[in-house]
Design an enzyme around this catalytic site. Structure first.
Site, PDB file in Angstrom:
ATOM      1  N   GLY A   1      37.803   3.168  86.123  1.00  9.81           N
ATOM      2  CA  GLY A   1      36.692   4.817  86.844  1.00  9.81           C
ATOM      3  C   GLY A   1      35.710   4.357  86.627  1.00  9.81           C
ATOM      4  O   GLY A   1      35.222   3.357  87.085  1.00  9.81           O
TER       5      GLY A   1
ATOM      6  N   LYS B   1      33.907   7.588  80.894  1.00  8.93           N
ATOM      7  CA  LYS B   1      33.911   7.373  81.890  1.00  8.93           C
ATOM      8  C   LYS B   1      35.407   8.223  82.574  1.00  8.93           C
ATOM      9  O   LYS B   1      36.397   9.117  82.351  1.00  8.93           O
ATOM     10  CB  LYS B   1      35.302   6.221  81.090  1.00  8.93           C
ATOM     11  CG  LYS B   1      36.421   6.089  82.631  1.00  8.93           C
ATOM     12  CD  LYS B   1      36.720   4.222  82.129  1.00  8.93           C
ATOM     13  CE  LYS B   1      36.606   3.333  83.074  1.00  8.93           C
ATOM     14  NZ  LYS B   1      36.712   1.923  82.764  1.00  8.93           N
TER      15      LYS B   1
ATOM     16  N   LEU C   1      26.265   4.499  84.506  1.00 10.06           N
ATOM     17  CA  LEU C   1      26.150   3.175  83.892  1.00 10.06           C
ATOM     18  C   LEU C   1      26.972   1.703  84.175  1.00 10.06           C
ATOM     19  O   LEU C   1      26.619   0.695  84.073  1.00 10.06           O
ATOM     20  CB  LEU C   1      27.085   3.455  82.230  1.00 10.06           C
ATOM     21  CG  LEU C   1      26.017   3.502  81.700  1.00 10.06           C
ATOM     22  CD1 LEU C   1      27.547   4.187  80.224  1.00 10.06           C
ATOM     23  CD2 LEU C   1      26.025   3.150  81.234  1.00 10.06           C
ATOM     24  N   GLY C   2      28.297   1.938  85.290  1.00  8.04           N
ATOM     25  CA  GLY C   2      29.196   1.027  85.459  1.00  8.04           C
ATOM     26  C   GLY C   2      29.901   1.793  86.355  1.00  8.04           C
ATOM     27  O   GLY C   2      30.665   2.569  86.358  1.00  8.04           O
TER      28      GLY C   2
ATOM     29  N   GLY D   1      34.581   0.485  87.372  1.00  7.63           N
ATOM     30  CA  GLY D   1      35.505  -0.221  86.944  1.00  7.63           C
ATOM     31  C   GLY D   1      36.272  -0.290  87.821  1.00  7.63           C
ATOM     32  O   GLY D   1      36.312   0.399  88.726  1.00  7.63           O
ATOM     33  N   ALA D   2      37.779  -0.702  87.719  1.00  9.43           N
ATOM     34  CA  ALA D   2      39.140  -1.056  88.148  1.00  9.43           C
ATOM     35  C   ALA D   2      39.618   0.836  88.110  1.00  9.43           C
ATOM     36  O   ALA D   2      39.937   0.974  89.427  1.00  9.43           O
ATOM     37  CB  ALA D   2      39.948  -1.499  87.824  1.00  9.43           C
TER      38      ALA D   2
ATOM     39  N   ASP E   1      42.872  -6.258  80.468  1.00 14.02           N
ATOM     40  CA  ASP E   1      41.664  -6.234  81.002  1.00 14.02           C
ATOM     41  C   ASP E   1      40.728  -7.622  80.784  1.00 14.02           C
ATOM     42  O   ASP E   1      39.600  -6.168  80.425  1.00 14.02           O
ATOM     43  CB  ASP E   1      41.301  -5.581  82.419  1.00 14.02           C
ATOM     44  CG  ASP E   1      40.095  -5.219  83.425  1.00 14.02           C
ATOM     45  OD1 ASP E   1      40.599  -6.526  84.025  1.00 14.02           O
ATOM     46  OD2 ASP E   1      40.593  -4.804  83.504  1.00 14.02           O
TER      47      ASP E   1
ATOM     48  N   VAL F   1      31.470   5.345  85.153  1.00 14.55           N
ATOM     49  CA  VAL F   1      31.010   5.171  83.734  1.00 14.55           C
ATOM     50  C   VAL F   1      29.753   5.738  83.898  1.00 14.55           C
ATOM     51  O   VAL F   1      29.224   5.491  84.613  1.00 14.55           O
ATOM     52  CB  VAL F   1      31.186   4.193  82.641  1.00 14.55           C
ATOM     53  CG1 VAL F   1      30.649   4.770  81.528  1.00 14.55           C
ATOM     54  CG2 VAL F   1      32.640   3.430  83.203  1.00 14.55           C
TER      55      VAL F   1
END
Ligand SMILES: *[C@@H]1O[C@H](CO)[C@@H](O)[C@H](O)[C@H]1NC(C)=O
Ligand SMILES: *[C@@H]1O[C@H](CO)[C@@H](O)[C@H](O)[C@H]1NC(C)=O
Ligand SMILES: *[C@@H]1O[C@H](CO)[C@@H](O)[C@H](O)[C@H]1NC(C)=O
Ligand SMILES: *[C@@H]1O[C@H](CO)[C@@H](O)[C@H](O)[C@H]1NC(C)=O
Ligand SMILES: *[C@@H]1O[C@H](CO)[C@@H](O)[C@H](O)[C@H]1NC(C)=O
Ligand SMILES: *[C@@H]1O[C@H](CO)[C@@H](O)[C@H](O)[C@H]1NC(C)=O
Ligand SMILES: *[C@@H]1O[C@H](CO)[C@@H](O)[C@H](O)[C@H]1NC(C)=O
Ligand SMILES: *[C@@H]1O[C@H](CO)[C@@H](O)[C@H](O)[C@H]1NC(C)=O
Ligand SMILES: *[C@@H]1O[C@H](CO)[C@@H](O)[C@H](O)[C@H]1NC(C)=O
Length: 790
Positions: A518, A538, A512-513, A515-516, A632, A520
């Site tokens: 982890g 995540k 799904l995505g 990030g810093a 964040d 998802v």
């Protein structure tokens, strides 16, 4: 004149009003003229305006014809009496009361039958009075200067040419036929904000605002323009924002009025003069109104909300707001529905040994009572939510959010609302004696899945039960024992095994995505069926290796946060070196993709998102048992649910990251990204870092562009500097260029902009707290003028 401070405003008023009287035809009402209530209602015995549009005199109450209000009303309408002004709404008078323009001191005086003065405007020395065609009743001196007028002391209605000046308010009537002060008011505040408040009856306690238009300029006023719009006007005469928009119905052909109705909605109505005179039955036509949906806007922490206790609100935007009683409940007083609903059975008591005996639960879809829960827990389906309440002698209703949350409620319920925008289901506990349609519980137990997938094949059903059980092993446990398992149903989060999550995410196949901290993945409650996703799983990396116990504690404390603007944590996995967190799935993706897509999202939607993020952060900073600093905040970390409500995600994880993780990562994002300057100064990190990032997001939301646009000209490349420059040079228009919706709402644009500029101040102490930010955005708190330039 020994009080010069009193003299000046009077002089001003006099000049304004002088023009009004001098410019209009009028009939002199001479000294010692009077009216008495025995003559009430007779058209020829009230004081009429020259064209006969408006009458000043006594009207009997619709509920009791032997009590009278001194009033101004539309005198030409066939069989409706529309009252626009009354000074004695709280004290209707009996027969033989009178109003007189006294001959000795030129005072207007309302008197009861004994001759005792009940009300007077306190403007002596009048030479005559006049009922004007505008609907204004004036007391004038011999040089025609106005000493007092009814327009300056409004009731619940304003008319074309009328102005609500700073410090004045209008108060709705209590109900359709009760003119006494009601439950809502609209106040033109001295700080320039036009604010709708709910007020308590009869104490008058003022609840929080439910709608506001803001000018940021002291002494702004609300003006009913003859051309048909009702606008907020700055002291120098420029239009700052529009309360109700202009109509094409000219005031030569239509009567106009703006009324704060008893349901809390301000409406602009017109009535065709032709049908009025011809005795037709057109009635008042609705032109525009605010707020757009009071049922959604109005949530009080105290009091009952837009409808009475136990009642719920729905609104189809054309009629008056509807309040209804749930099944098994009826009005406390059918003639005064604002008093709410009562159960027409005896509520369950904890004296009975079997709480559920004699009661059943009734399921009502799309109904919610959002505040005042006394308990909450995670459940896997709505049947559990229902049963939990039935088995609890304190519980009068429970609410299921369709995902995993169940809330329990005690009596009475408040802020009830029903509508298609609500995804929750309410279960109301009622007596078995009420012959009501039964709910799933009372029949054979059925499995109800999220989104109410309707299943016909029992093979499929079994399949689902099996696969659901695989993930939620406790469900089967619960079915066997039929007893509460606190571990499962309490506030605790679900501890997943890695294998369960592997299956739910189909082997971590749909990313799904990233990030810093982890990556998802999309998760499904029933991975074997292709359906809508339910979970966002995540997988954390770069977590401290020796954080085992801390991880679980930290995650559990995140699990205690409950706010409609936060993404809900459903569970976690802490197995060997594997650390995962499981969130509810947000179907409309991130704010970043919504905001920076090709077409600009609607202005009102953006405003709603901005306010939602502010409330979510306020909750994290000020309303949790332990403060959570997000660290964040950025549009990628704000997700949107199916109704485009913003939900802040990824909070509480900052502490779990390796110590220097946050810093290196944020360093990459550049000096003027979302990161507060103190990160680079090694100084104390406080909740004000989130305020800074929020300020940046507000600018991005207002102008639909990223905070850093390398392709743009240098002066525009960094959003906060550009915004600050434009603000200081008075070039706010340049910022909203091409955004017509925002340009039509410059009052709010300016307000939001000022708040954002305060948020992004270098010095943390200068930044407001999220609580203050929320209040300023909502218009409930004045904003300090002129934020220092960046
Ligand atoms: C004045 O009112 C009375 C009672 O309503 C009525 O009988 C009478 O005809 C009216 N007079 C005029 C001139 O309209
Ligand atoms: C109307 O008001 C009068 C005076 O207050 C009162 O005596 C009378 O009972 C009222 N009538 C009704 C029907 O409420
Ligand atoms: C108004 O009065 C007319 C004639 O008396 C009647 O036919 C009509 O139904 C009335 N309209 C309303 C809304 O009461
Ligand atoms: C009102 O005044 C009239 C005349 O002065 C008198 O006849 C009548 O009884 C009074 N009515 C009441 C209710 O006081
Ligand atoms: C109204 O009364 C005032 C004072 O008596 C007088 O000066 C004025 O001319 C009158 N106006 C009209 C229209 O009768
Ligand atoms: C009323 O509106 C018209 C058109 O929008 C505008 O030109 C005029 O100045 C307004 N009048 C006042 C008193 O604000
Ligand atoms: C009124 O004030 C606003 C803001 O101070 C300013 O932008 C506008 O130009 C002024 N308008 C006039 C007509 O002076
Ligand atoms: C109780 O409520 C139901 C439905 O709301 C209604 O039909 C019924 O008449 C009520 N019973 C009593 C005794 O008021
Ligand atoms: C409600 O109003 C009607 C008519 O005005 C009246 O007959 C009835 O008694 C009232 N009901 C209550 C409970 O006051």
């Amino acid at each position: 004149m020994e009080h010069p401070s009193f003299f000046l405003p009077l002089l001003l008023l006099t000049i304004i009003a002088f023009i009004a009287v001098a410019g209009q035809p009028y009939n002199n009402i001479t000294l010692s003229s009077f009216l008495t209530t025995t003559t009430a209602g007779s058209r020829n015995l009230s004081w009429l305006s020259p064209s006969g549009n408006f009458a000043f005199g006594f009207l009997p109450l619709p509920t009791n014809s032997s009590l009278f209000l001194l009033a101004i009303w539309f005198a030409n309408l066939p069989n409706t009496t529309t009252l626009v002004w009354t000074p004695n709404r709280e004290r209707p008078l009996p027969p033989n009361s009178s109003v007189i323009l006294t001959s000795d001191d030129g005072q207007l005086s309302l008197r009861d039958p004994s001759g005792t003065e009940v009300w007077s405007p306190g403007a002596p020395e009048a030479a005559y009075a006049a009922m004007l065609d505008s609907g204004d009743f004036v007391l004038a001196a011999s040089d025609s200067s106005v000493l007092w007028n009814s327009f300056s002391d409004p009731t619940d209605t304003i008319l074309p040419t009328q102005t609500l000046s700073a410090g004045t308010e209008i108060v709705a009537k209590l109900s359709d036929d009760d003119f006494s002060k009601g439950r809502f008011k609209l106040r033109m505040q001295a700080d320039g904000n036009l604010v709708f408040y709910q007020i308590a009856v009869p104490t008058g306690y003022q609840y929080s605002p439910y709608w506001a238009a803001n000018s940021l300029m002291a002494n702004s006023r609300l003006v009913f323009n003859v051309s048909g719009s009702i606008d907020l006007i700055s002291p120098n005469g420029s239009v700052l924002s529009t309360l109700t928009s202009a109509t094409t119905k000219s005031s030569s052909e239509y009567y106009h009025r703006g009324t704060l109705d008893y349901d809390g909605v301000f409406r602009h109505y017109v009535y065709p003069k032709l049908t009025a005179v011809a005795g037709g039955t057109a009635g008042w036509l609705l032109m525009d109104f605010k707020p757009v949906d009071i049922c959604q806007n109005l949530i009080t922490t105290l009091g009952s909300g837009a409808c009475g206790f136990n009642s719920y609100c729905s609104y189809d935007m054309k009629q008056m707001v509807t309040c209804q009683c749930p099944v098994g409940y009826s009005w406390v007083d059918p003639n005064r529905t604002y008093m709410g609903c009562k159960p027409n059975f005896t509520l369950p008591s904890c004296i009975s040994r079997v709480p559920s005996e004699g009661f059943q639960m009734v399921r009502i879809e799309k109904l919610d009572f959002p505040n005042d829960n006394y308990d909450q827990f995670n459940v896997m389906n709505e049947v559990d939510c229902e049963q939990q309440c039935l088995d609890d002698c304190f519980c009068a209703a429970s609410i299921y959010d369709g995902i995993s949350n169940c809330w329990k409620k005690k009596f009475p319920f408040s802020n009830g609302r029903k509508g298609n925008y609500i995804s929750r289901v309410t279960f109301i506990k009622v007596s078995n004696d009420n012959n009501l349609p039964s709910s799933p519980l009372t029949k054979k137990r059925t499995w109800i899945l999220p989104d109410s997938i309707v299943l016909t094949s029992s093979i499929v059903l079994n399949f689902i039960i099996v696969s659901t059980t695989l993930i939620y092993f406790h469900v089967s446990k619960r079915k066997q024992s039929h007893q509460l398992n606190d571990n499962v149903l309490g506030p605790n989060l679900k501890a997943f095994t890695y294998k369960e999550l592997e299956e739910a995410t189909k082997g971590f196949s749909e990313e799904l995505g990233r990030g810093a901290c982890g990556t998802v993945y999309t998760g499904y409650l029933c991975p074997e069926l292709t359906g809508t996703p339910d979970l966002a799983v995540k997988k954390l990396h770069d977590i401290h290796p020796d954080i085992d116990k801390e991880f679980t504690n930290e995650v559990k404390s995140i699990g205690q946060t409950h706010h409609k603007n936060l993404v809900r944590l459903l569970g976690y996995c802490n197995q060997d070196t594997k650390r995962l967190v499981v969130y509810e799935y947000m179907s409309k993706g991130s704010l970043a993709s919504y905001l920076f897509s090709r077409s600009r999202p609607p202005w009102e939607q953006r405003v709603k998102i901005m306010l939602g993020i502010a409330r979510g952060l306020r909750y994290l900073h000020e309303e949790c048992s332990t403060q959570i600093i997000h660290c964040d905040i950025k549009p990628q970390n704000v997700l949107l649910d199916e109704n485009f409500n913003p939900r802040v995600s990824d909070f509480g994880l900052a502490k779990l990251l390796k110590t220097d993780q946050t810093k290196t990562n944020t360093g990459i994002r550049g000096t003027k990204g979302y990161v507060a300057p103190e990160w680079f100064r090694n100084s104390m990190i406080s909740a004000k870092v989130d305020v800074y990032s929020f300020g940046v997001i507000v600018m991005e939301i207002l102008f639909c562009r990223r905070n850093v646009e390398k392709e743009m000209e240098e002066e525009k490349a960094l959003l906060n500097f550009w915004v600050s420059d434009c603000y200081n040079d008075g070039r706010i228009d340049a910022l909203v260029e091409g955004d017509e919706e925002a340009m039509a709402d410059m009052g709010r644009v300016k307000r939001f902009l000022m708040v954002a500029l305060w948020c992004v101040q270098e010095e943390p102490a200068l930044r407001p707290t999220m609580g203050q930010v929320t209040q300023m955005l909502e218009g409930a708190m004045a904003i300090k003028p002129v934020p220092p330039s960046l």
